[in-house]
Design a protein around this motif. Sequence first.
Motif, PDB file in Angstrom:
ATOM      1  N   THR A  58       0.809  -1.224   0.000  1.00  0.00           N
ATOM      2  CA  THR A  58       0.000   0.000   0.000  1.00  0.00           C
ATOM      3  C   THR A  58       0.840   1.272   0.000  1.00  0.00           C
ATOM      4  N   ARG A  59       2.143   1.153   0.293  1.00  0.00           N
ATOM      5  CA  ARG A  59       2.985   2.349   0.390  1.00  0.00           C
ATOM      6  C   ARG A  59       4.389   2.047  -0.130  1.00  0.00           C
ATOM      7  N   LEU A  60       4.897   2.924  -0.962  1.00  0.00           N
ATOM      8  CA  LEU A  60       6.240   2.785  -1.531  1.00  0.00           C
ATOM      9  C   LEU A  60       7.123   3.906  -1.017  1.00  0.00           C
ATOM     10  N   ARG A  61       8.335   3.536  -0.576  1.00  0.00           N
ATOM     11  CA  ARG A  61       9.319   4.505  -0.093  1.00  0.00           C
ATOM     12  C   ARG A  61      10.564   4.416  -0.969  1.00  0.00           C
ATOM     13  N   VAL A  62      11.059   5.560  -1.401  1.00  0.00           N
ATOM     14  CA  VAL A  62      12.224   5.613  -2.296  1.00  0.00           C
ATOM     15  C   VAL A  62      13.240   6.605  -1.732  1.00  0.00           C
ATOM     16  N   TRP A  63      14.494   6.169  -1.630  1.00  0.00           N
ATOM     17  CA  TRP A  63      15.559   7.051  -1.145  1.00  0.00           C
ATOM     18  C   TRP A  63      16.112   7.905  -2.285  1.00  0.00           C
ATOM     19  N   ALA A  64      16.368   9.159  -1.972  1.00  0.00           N
ATOM     20  CA  ALA A  64      17.096  10.055  -2.865  1.00  0.00           C
ATOM     21  C   ALA A  64      18.314  10.545  -2.095  1.00  0.00           C
ATOM     22  N   HIS A  65      19.493  10.201  -2.572  1.00  0.00           N
ATOM     23  CA  HIS A  65      20.721  10.519  -1.844  1.00  0.00           C
ATOM     24  C   HIS A  65      21.263  11.876  -2.276  1.00  0.00           C
ATOM     25  N   GLY A  66      21.514  12.720  -1.272  1.00  0.00           N
ATOM     26  CA  GLY A  66      22.064  14.037  -1.544  1.00  0.00           C
ATOM     27  C   GLY A  66      21.052  15.162  -1.548  1.00  0.00           C
ATOM     28  N   ASP A  67      19.765  14.848  -1.527  1.00  0.00           N
ATOM     29  CA  ASP A  67      18.712  15.872  -1.521  1.00  0.00           C
ATOM     30  C   ASP A  67      18.937  16.883  -2.640  1.00  0.00           C
ATOM     31  N   ARG A  68      19.168  16.364  -3.849  1.00  0.00           N
ATOM     32  CA  ARG A  68      19.409  17.234  -4.994  1.00  0.00           C
ATOM     33  C   ARG A  68      18.085  17.773  -5.542  1.00  0.00           C
ATOM     34  N   PRO A  69      18.073  19.002  -6.044  1.00  0.00           N
ATOM     35  CA  PRO A  69      16.835  19.578  -6.593  1.00  0.00           C
ATOM     36  C   PRO A  69      16.201  18.725  -7.686  1.00  0.00           C
ATOM     37  N   ALA A  70      17.031  18.117  -8.536  1.00  0.00           N
ATOM     38  CA  ALA A  70      16.480  17.298  -9.620  1.00  0.00           C
ATOM     39  C   ALA A  70      15.729  16.090  -9.069  1.00  0.00           C
ATOM     40  N   SER A  71      16.282  15.467  -8.025  1.00  0.00           N
ATOM     41  CA  SER A  71      15.611  14.316  -7.415  1.00  0.00           C
ATOM     42  C   SER A  71      14.313  14.734  -6.745  1.00  0.00           C
ATOM     43  N   ARG A  74       5.750  13.058  -9.277  1.00  0.00           N
ATOM     44  CA  ARG A  74       5.157  11.728  -9.418  1.00  0.00           C
ATOM     45  C   ARG A  74       4.391  11.297  -8.170  1.00  0.00           C
ATOM     46  N   GLY A  75       4.007  12.280  -7.381  1.00  0.00           N
ATOM     47  CA  GLY A  75       3.110  12.016  -6.278  1.00  0.00           C
ATOM     48  C   GLY A  75       3.747  11.616  -4.971  1.00  0.00           C
ATOM     49  N   PHE A  76       5.065  11.733  -4.863  1.00  0.00           N
ATOM     50  CA  PHE A  76       5.743  11.376  -3.621  1.00  0.00           C
ATOM     51  C   PHE A  76       5.817  12.577  -2.681  1.00  0.00           C
ATOM     52  N   ALA A  80      29.445  17.705  12.292  1.00  0.00           N
ATOM     53  CA  ALA A  80      28.636  18.641  11.518  1.00  0.00           C
ATOM     54  C   ALA A  80      27.995  17.897  10.349  1.00  0.00           C
ATOM     55  N   VAL A  81      26.813  18.333   9.945  1.00  0.00           N
ATOM     56  CA  VAL A  81      26.113  17.707   8.814  1.00  0.00           C
ATOM     57  C   VAL A  81      26.826  18.056   7.511  1.00  0.00           C
ATOM     58  N   VAL A  82      27.168  17.031   6.733  1.00  0.00           N
ATOM     59  CA  VAL A  82      27.832  17.251   5.448  1.00  0.00           C
ATOM     60  C   VAL A  82      26.992  16.753   4.271  1.00  0.00           C
ATOM     61  N   ARG A  83      25.906  16.020   4.577  1.00  0.00           N
ATOM     62  CA  ARG A  83      25.054  15.506   3.503  1.00  0.00           C
ATOM     63  C   ARG A  83      23.676  15.191   4.070  1.00  0.00           C
ATOM     64  N   THR A  84      22.666  15.332   3.231  1.00  0.00           N
ATOM     65  CA  THR A  84      21.299  15.015   3.632  1.00  0.00           C
ATOM     66  C   THR A  84      20.670  14.091   2.607  1.00  0.00           C
ATOM     67  N   ASP A  85      20.138  12.961   3.063  1.00  0.00           N
ATOM     68  CA  ASP A  85      19.401  12.041   2.199  1.00  0.00           C
ATOM     69  C   ASP A  85      17.924  12.131   2.558  1.00  0.00           C
ATOM     70  N   VAL A  86      17.067  11.971   1.574  1.00  0.00           N
ATOM     71  CA  VAL A  86      15.620  12.100   1.786  1.00  0.00           C
ATOM     72  C   VAL A  86      14.917  10.833   1.312  1.00  0.00           C
ATOM     73  N   GLN A  87      14.015  10.337   2.134  1.00  0.00           N
ATOM     74  CA  GLN A  87      13.169   9.227   1.719  1.00  0.00           C
ATOM     75  C   GLN A  87      11.808   9.793   1.323  1.00  0.00           C
ATOM     76  N   TRP A  88      11.391   9.491   0.108  1.00  0.00           N
ATOM     77  CA  TRP A  88      10.116   9.936  -0.417  1.00  0.00           C
ATOM     78  C   TRP A  88       9.119   8.788  -0.379  1.00  0.00           C
ATOM     79  N   ALA A  89       7.849   9.096  -0.107  1.00  0.00           N
ATOM     80  CA  ALA A  89       6.845   8.040   0.029  1.00  0.00           C
ATOM     81  C   ALA A  89       5.559   8.423  -0.680  1.00  0.00           C
ATOM     82  N   LYS A  90       4.843   7.406  -1.135  1.00  0.00           N
ATOM     83  CA  LYS A  90       3.522   7.611  -1.744  1.00  0.00           C
ATOM     84  C   LYS A  90       2.688   6.361  -1.557  1.00  0.00           C
ATOM     85  N   ARG A  91       1.382   6.498  -1.587  1.00  0.00           N
ATOM     86  CA  ARG A  91       0.485   5.362  -1.505  1.00  0.00           C
ATOM     87  C   ARG A  91       0.351   4.724  -2.874  1.00  0.00           C
TER      88      ARG A  91
END
Length: 311
Positions: free
Chosen positions: A103-116, A123-125, A298-309
């Motif tokens: 029922t739910r999909l989670r996708v990692w985007a490494h680096g939190d880049r604007p394109a990602s 796409r609804g995430f 110190a924080v040197v990188r941020t990864d984001v997990q995106w989710a959608k139903r």
Amino acid sequence: MAQHASLPGRDIHEIVTMSQRCEEADGIAPFNEETTLALSRPAEAGRMHFVVRQDDTVIAYAGAAVVGDGAEAELAVDPDHRGRGVGTALLAEVEAWLEAQITRLRVWAHGDRPASSAFAASRGFERARVLFQFSRGLEGFAWPAAWPEGAGRGWPTGDAPAARLAEGVRLRPFSTGADEEAWLRVNAAAFADHPEQGRWTAADLAAREAEPWFDPGGFIVAEDEQGMLGFHWTKVEHGVGEVYVLGVDPRAQGTGLGRTLTLAGLAHLAAQGVRRVDLYADESNAKAVKLYRSQGFAVVRTDVQWAKRIG
């Protein structure tokens, strides 16, 4: 586009090569450790590999795994083939495979880049989780004036207050072949609310023990008469140290054990000649984030997990 329950060696090699091209272009690797290790595993229920080829060359890859009523995936497209709908088609294939299962999909985007971010949002995430990578050099670190029982040989000392353990607690290296069951118990308890670390199995642990970087001497355990209380598992690759996993059993939380274990692992790395250390922590884990910031990370990188139903 081909779907595989397991991958032939040729595909693994080409996916790794494509991943390296993505890292060179983006400044960050597209896949995490779990996805990378899964490339060479035998077929597993609930896991699928998606491979896109052009002219007999892999130009995109996605790995997906069902986890409970949800699924996790990572995907990447070769830099020379982006902006042509390859990523959209790849994601659609993953969603179609998962649609009847979760029922739910989670996708990692490494680096939190604007394109990602733009790709995911269009796409609804939605942003569901943020993972920080912290880093610091060990030069000038405020080492404790003394170490408790079980300290390793050559651990540095300084002018900071002595590192302490509760009465009856001692440190020692992990014992391969003897500590696995206890470690799995403590890890599950310490990370009961963690979506990935808390569900590690004996097979997951064995896979890491088989890695070239694994060193039981850098896997520091705290215990008392009742058994294992906590651990600091360190890792060294390419001369850079990592706080790989740091966990404390609930019965020892609030005693300061986590701080002492953190210092012990850093001291072990320093004694091995490591000069820089990285670690990862969820943005939502305010206690850990505060601890690491207090120790000069110190924080040197941020990864984001995106989710959608799905469905």
